[in-house]
Design an enzyme around this catalytic site. Sequence first.
Site, mmCIF file in Angstrom:
data_model
loop_
_atom_site.group_PDB
_atom_site.id
_atom_site.type_symbol
_atom_site.label_atom_id
_atom_site.label_comp_id
_atom_site.label_asym_id
_atom_site.label_seq_id
_atom_site.Cartn_x
_atom_site.Cartn_y
_atom_site.Cartn_z
ATOM 1 N N GLY A 190 0.647 -1.282 -0.146
ATOM 2 C CA GLY A 190 -0.081 0.190 -0.227
ATOM 3 C C GLY A 190 0.409 1.583 0.001
ATOM 4 C CB CYS A 242 4.550 0.555 -8.301
ATOM 5 S SG CYS A 242 4.808 -1.331 -8.379
#
Length: 456
Positions: A190, A242
Amino acid sequence: MDTQEYLQSLVDAARAAQKEFEKMSQEQVDAAAKAIGKAIYDHAEELAKMAVEETRMGRVDSKIAKCKNKSKSTWWRMKDQKSRGIIERDEVNGIMKVAKPIGVVGCVTATTNPVINPMHNSMCALKCGNAVIICPHPRAKGVGVRAVELMNEALDKLGMPKNLIQIIKEPTMELSAGLMKTVDLCICTGGPGLVKVAYSSGKPALGVGQGNVQVLVDRDVDYDEVAKMVIAGRTFDNGVLCTCEQNVICPKDKVDEMVAALRANGAYYIDNQADADKVRNSAFPDGVFNKEWTGTTIQQMADLAGLEGIPEDTKVLVCCTKGYARQEVLAKEKLFPMLALFTYDTWEECMEIARANLEMEGMGHSVVIHSNNTEHIEAVPTVVNVSRYAVNQVGGTALGGAMDNGLNPTTTLGCGTWGNNAISENLWFTHLMNVSRISYKVPDMYIPTDEEIWAD
């Protein structure tokens, strides 16, 4: 039942299941890991649609691909690997390594990967004889619950213990923080704040750092091929991963060629600072990312920024810049399909731009290098501190491990101490076991004299 009682009930059920499961053979734990991966593979379309509808981000086709590719690559890579009992015998040094389960593994998962994150963590955990408790993101709890249901149905068919995989159906910040303190080890995928809580839980934790993938483009490559790869990575799942490419750094004398190649492959180039400022002010008001932009489409981005005349078939926006690193807010991670374009004179300058951008945001994560010059490629790690360098590949789909590279398939990308993480590689099942060592005396081991040891 209060929060702690609820969490303890989950952990007690997990421990009971794990104590039974850890007695099982390598073949049995492998069958369990395979079954849950196949369950997600078989229901990829259903889960992808659920994920997009619930989270309101990403693309169905990308999420289908993620479910299928990550499940099969994970199983393929772990298929014949030892993870139970004696896993290595070193006769020369008299060492025998024995793998032991950790016990109960907690997994706090992100809204960007609400299916493959729980699946991958569960496959790795079960591979080593562990039980798993998942705490999904509140905005992805429905699809998380469905994914766990499917995995448990597959385990039931094998006669596996009940409660090997559990999920918190109504997640809260309090429950996620409490889970971290209650399990034997927590995997936290996270934001930086959540990872910090995990590291402060008092229990071992494996967290991730922030992504901001820099793309270093050399002079000796096919710019059309580079454009195709960069756009494929930047647009995958609307740029929420990401691992997606963020910033293209190309030679000043090749910038026209780079822009032409990007345009030919579906990019819209914002070449004036007035429109670029509209993007900056909307996406990063006061320099802080506006979450409304997360996973948006091109037209949604145009509406948010007040841009006009963006063609309907545009795949990605490419934005001109003014300076780099702290001089340019668009040098930050952008969780939407946009690239910032930077230029350089020398390869040293190219590496410095990448380094400075990452120092601002994304240290330790990843870069992509498009080059055929070995000297240039191998110079990058001497300047840019990241945990993985993908060469002539699509960052969005390669950095997390792929069938055609040697990186372990994962959904949790460690960023080393640069990114405030405990690991600097792709999380794998080897991180979810304890390894004991039996040491035998080696009678014929050569023992040097003190003079030999200290000699030049």
